[in-house]
Scaffold this motif. Structure first.
Motif, mmCIF file in Angstrom:
data_model
loop_
_atom_site.group_PDB
_atom_site.id
_atom_site.type_symbol
_atom_site.label_atom_id
_atom_site.label_comp_id
_atom_site.label_asym_id
_atom_site.label_seq_id
_atom_site.Cartn_x
_atom_site.Cartn_y
_atom_site.Cartn_z
ATOM 1 N N GLU A 1 -2.220 -1.598 20.708
ATOM 2 C CA GLU A 1 -1.623 -0.689 20.164
ATOM 3 C C GLU A 1 -1.157 -0.668 18.726
ATOM 4 O OE1 GLU A 1 1.054 1.116 24.042
ATOM 5 O OE2 GLU A 1 0.872 -1.140 24.088
ATOM 6 N N ILE A 2 -1.387 -1.674 18.218
ATOM 7 C CA ILE A 2 -0.958 -1.993 16.964
ATOM 8 C C ILE A 2 -1.685 -1.013 16.051
ATOM 9 C CG2 ILE A 2 -1.255 -3.842 14.784
ATOM 10 C CD1 ILE A 2 -1.017 -5.923 16.588
ATOM 11 N N SER A 3 -0.629 -0.442 15.012
ATOM 12 C CA SER A 3 -1.052 0.589 14.135
ATOM 13 C C SER A 3 -2.088 0.338 13.081
ATOM 14 C CB SER A 3 0.220 1.297 13.465
ATOM 15 O OG SER A 3 1.277 1.823 14.452
ATOM 16 N N THR A 4 -3.104 1.019 12.999
ATOM 17 C CA THR A 4 -4.151 0.811 12.036
ATOM 18 C C THR A 4 -3.668 0.865 10.473
ATOM 19 O OG1 THR A 4 -5.009 2.634 12.462
ATOM 20 C CG2 THR A 4 -6.178 0.922 13.579
ATOM 21 N N SER A 5 -2.991 1.875 10.239
ATOM 22 C CA SER A 5 -2.303 1.992 8.931
ATOM 23 C C SER A 5 -0.835 2.273 8.949
ATOM 24 C CB SER A 5 -3.203 3.130 8.181
ATOM 25 O OG SER A 5 -3.073 4.372 9.080
ATOM 26 N N PRO A 6 -0.424 1.091 8.933
ATOM 27 C CA PRO A 6 1.228 1.088 8.822
ATOM 28 C C PRO A 6 1.673 1.626 7.422
ATOM 29 C CG PRO A 6 0.589 -0.996 8.857
ATOM 30 C CD PRO A 6 -0.687 -0.348 8.913
ATOM 31 N N PHE A 7 2.773 2.599 7.426
ATOM 32 C CA PHE A 7 3.322 2.939 6.389
ATOM 33 C C PHE A 7 4.371 2.368 6.076
ATOM 34 C CE2 PHE A 7 6.597 5.872 4.310
ATOM 35 C CZ PHE A 7 5.679 6.316 3.318
ATOM 36 N N ALA A 8 4.125 1.817 4.465
ATOM 37 C CA ALA A 8 4.817 0.772 3.897
ATOM 38 C C ALA A 8 5.903 1.825 3.211
ATOM 39 C CB ALA A 8 4.337 -0.076 2.816
ATOM 40 N N ASN A 9 7.205 1.626 3.422
ATOM 41 C CA ASN A 9 8.084 2.526 2.796
ATOM 42 C C ASN A 9 8.401 2.267 1.095
ATOM 43 O OD1 ASN A 9 9.671 4.699 2.732
ATOM 44 N ND2 ASN A 9 11.624 3.712 3.725
ATOM 45 N N SER A 10 7.978 0.981 0.766
ATOM 46 C CA SER A 10 8.609 0.546 -0.519
ATOM 47 C C SER A 10 7.636 -0.395 -1.168
ATOM 48 C CB SER A 10 9.820 -0.104 -0.342
ATOM 49 O OG SER A 10 9.677 -1.146 0.151
ATOM 50 N N LYS A 11 7.697 -0.393 -2.581
ATOM 51 C CA LYS A 11 7.097 -1.414 -3.329
ATOM 52 C C LYS A 11 7.765 -2.361 -3.727
ATOM 53 C CE LYS A 11 3.975 1.973 -5.507
ATOM 54 N NZ LYS A 11 4.373 3.381 -4.969
ATOM 55 N N ALA A 12 7.120 -3.153 -4.573
ATOM 56 C CA ALA A 12 8.041 -4.257 -4.963
ATOM 57 C C ALA A 12 9.379 -4.144 -5.500
ATOM 58 C CB ALA A 12 7.136 -5.362 -5.782
ATOM 59 N N PRO A 13 10.305 -4.934 -5.446
ATOM 60 C CA PRO A 13 11.601 -4.547 -6.054
ATOM 61 C C PRO A 13 11.415 -4.609 -7.404
ATOM 62 C CG PRO A 13 11.865 -6.162 -4.425
ATOM 63 C CD PRO A 13 10.652 -6.078 -4.733
ATOM 64 N N ASP A 14 12.163 -3.693 -8.052
ATOM 65 C CA ASP A 14 12.167 -3.824 -9.711
ATOM 66 C C ASP A 14 12.745 -5.196 -10.326
ATOM 67 O OD1 ASP A 14 11.250 -1.178 -9.691
ATOM 68 O OD2 ASP A 14 13.329 -0.322 -9.905
ATOM 69 N N GLY A 15 12.118 -5.419 -11.562
ATOM 70 C CA GLY A 15 12.676 -6.425 -12.126
ATOM 71 C C GLY A 15 12.015 -7.780 -12.226
ATOM 72 N N GLU A 16 12.157 -8.640 -13.246
ATOM 73 C CA GLU A 16 11.540 -9.980 -13.521
ATOM 74 C C GLU A 16 11.789 -10.936 -12.624
ATOM 75 O OE1 GLU A 16 12.434 -12.253 -17.174
ATOM 76 O OE2 GLU A 16 11.893 -10.596 -18.006
ATOM 77 N N GLU A 17 12.809 -11.031 -11.727
ATOM 78 C CA GLU A 17 12.999 -12.060 -10.936
ATOM 79 C C GLU A 17 11.976 -12.078 -9.776
ATOM 80 O OE1 GLU A 17 16.965 -12.009 -8.723
ATOM 81 O OE2 GLU A 17 16.522 -13.916 -7.911
ATOM 82 N N TYR A 18 11.710 -10.839 -9.184
ATOM 83 C CA TYR A 18 10.763 -10.861 -8.042
ATOM 84 C C TYR A 18 9.520 -10.967 -8.536
ATOM 85 C CZ TYR A 18 8.248 -9.153 -4.011
ATOM 86 O OH TYR A 18 7.442 -9.056 -2.888
ATOM 87 N N SER B 1 6.321 -14.410 17.953
ATOM 88 C CA SER B 1 5.937 -13.229 17.738
ATOM 89 C C SER B 1 6.207 -12.014 18.623
ATOM 90 C CB SER B 1 4.406 -12.990 17.602
ATOM 91 O OG SER B 1 3.894 -14.180 16.604
ATOM 92 N N GLN B 2 6.290 -10.977 18.049
ATOM 93 C CA GLN B 2 6.645 -9.871 18.787
ATOM 94 C C GLN B 2 5.707 -8.593 18.259
ATOM 95 O OE1 GLN B 2 10.070 -7.400 17.259
ATOM 96 N NE2 GLN B 2 10.732 -9.472 16.589
ATOM 97 N N ILE B 3 5.186 -7.791 19.265
ATOM 98 C CA ILE B 3 4.673 -6.625 18.867
ATOM 99 C C ILE B 3 5.611 -5.406 19.029
ATOM 100 C CG2 ILE B 3 2.632 -4.911 19.100
ATOM 101 C CD1 ILE B 3 1.048 -7.530 19.941
ATOM 102 N N ILE C 1 3.664 0.656 14.722
ATOM 103 C CA ILE C 1 3.644 -0.670 15.907
ATOM 104 C C ILE C 1 3.176 -1.665 14.910
ATOM 105 C CG2 ILE C 1 2.913 -1.586 17.956
ATOM 106 C CD1 ILE C 1 2.987 1.104 18.950
ATOM 107 N N ALA C 2 3.941 -2.878 14.870
ATOM 108 C CA ALA C 2 2.993 -4.003 14.232
ATOM 109 C C ALA C 2 3.606 -5.476 14.911
ATOM 110 C CB ALA C 2 3.293 -4.059 12.805
ATOM 111 N N LYS C 3 2.649 -6.195 14.582
ATOM 112 C CA LYS C 3 2.984 -7.674 15.293
ATOM 113 C C LYS C 3 3.649 -8.519 14.181
ATOM 114 C CE LYS C 3 0.811 -11.943 16.791
ATOM 115 N NZ LYS C 3 -0.448 -12.639 17.121
ATOM 116 N N TRP C 4 5.009 -8.944 14.330
ATOM 117 C CA TRP C 4 5.806 -9.476 13.585
ATOM 118 C C TRP C 4 6.100 -10.890 13.850
ATOM 119 C CZ3 TRP C 4 7.051 -6.206 9.710
ATOM 120 C CH2 TRP C 4 7.170 -4.839 10.176
#
Ligand SMILES: Nc1nc2c(c(=O)[nH]1)N[C@H]1C(S)=C(S)[C@@H](COP(=O)(O)O)O[C@H]1N2
Ligand SMILES: [Mo]
Length: 245
Positions: free
Chosen positions: A71-88, A125-127, A139-142
């Protein structure tokens, strides 16, 4: 039911639900934090209602639903990109070897943990499903370390009532109560679907709080503060603090 038998019950409940690494820690912590329901009358009043915290630890409904690998989603939607800034960017360029998770506040042994150190601890782990308040989900496995394990290692003090948590992303923070902090499905996660946690999903580290809406699962996690009060940790944004499902 007296306090002692309730304590046993709560520990049994934790034992029944906790994964291998969460088990010992959670059982101990139930004692330390007195996840014993406060009573409406005297401490020993029989038949009083269990508090929400104890109920959430004890009942079957207190577990977020877990799914099958299929049941793991094949294309999970990522809500964000890398945080702005040099540190990251710098941390990322070094393969996140310099990333630290600090654990401080009401703890007897403050921690500063690298991703490798976290990976060396017993993993679980958990799905589970991440559900955004905007209506989408996946749905993802974490995979990661139960937060209860880390709090036990850090020696969280008996007056602990909340864990505030912070993201490297500016302004990113939130908090949960100890019932959720010690819950066996609350993970500090470094992997998703068997790989390093992608940047878009909060890599290298995110908190996973699967019993609450997606916004409680803070990405780019780098600091935990154990505290007896949220006074100095103002809730963020317009969302409700408790987002249980
Ligand atoms: N640092 C940080 N964590 C965050 C967010 C964010 O913008 N920044 N968005 C939250 C919200 S609203 C949701 S629904 C989930 C989205 O997780 P995803 O990007 O893995 O899909 O992350 C949560 N954690
Ligand atoms: Mo969200």
């Amino acid at each position: 039911m007296n306090v002692v038998s309730r304590r046993k019950l709560i520990k049994a409940g934790l034992g029944a639900t906790a994964g291998l690494s969460g088990l010992a820690a959670a059982g101990k912590l139930a004692d330390v934090y007195g996840l014993i329901p406060p009573t409406t009358g005297s401490l020993y009043a029989p038949g009083e209602t269990l508090t929400y915290a104890a109920q959430r630890l004890l009942t079957r409904n207190s577990m977020a639903r877990e799914f099958a690998a299929a049941e793991i989603s094949t294309s999970p939607f990522a809500n964000s990109k890398a945080p702005d800034g040099e540190e990251y960017a710098k941390l990322q360029a070094a393969g996140f070897s310099g990333w630290r998770l600090r654990i401080e506040g009401a703890v007897s042994r403050p921690q500063s943990l690298s991703i490798d150190q976290l990976r060396s601890y017993p993993s679980s782990s958990q799905i589970t499903q991440l559900i955004c308040e905007e209506g989408w989900s996946f749905i993802a496995k974490w995979t990661g370390v139960p937060l209860a394990f880390l709090l036990e290692r850090a020696g969280a003090l008996p007056n602990a009532r909340y864990v505030a948590y912070f993201s490297l992303e500016s302004g990113g923070s939130d908090s949960i109560d100890m019932a959720d902090a010690l819950h066996p499905q609350t993970f500090v996660t470094y992997a998703m679907n068997g790989r390093e946690l992608p940047v878009g999903h909060g890599g290298p580290l995110r908190l996973r709080v699967p019993r609450q809406l997606g916004y409680k699962s803070l990405k780019f996690l780098n600091r935990l503060v154990v505290t007896d009060s949220l006074k100095s940790f103002a809730p963020q944004g317009e969302y409700s603090w408790y987002a249980g499902m």
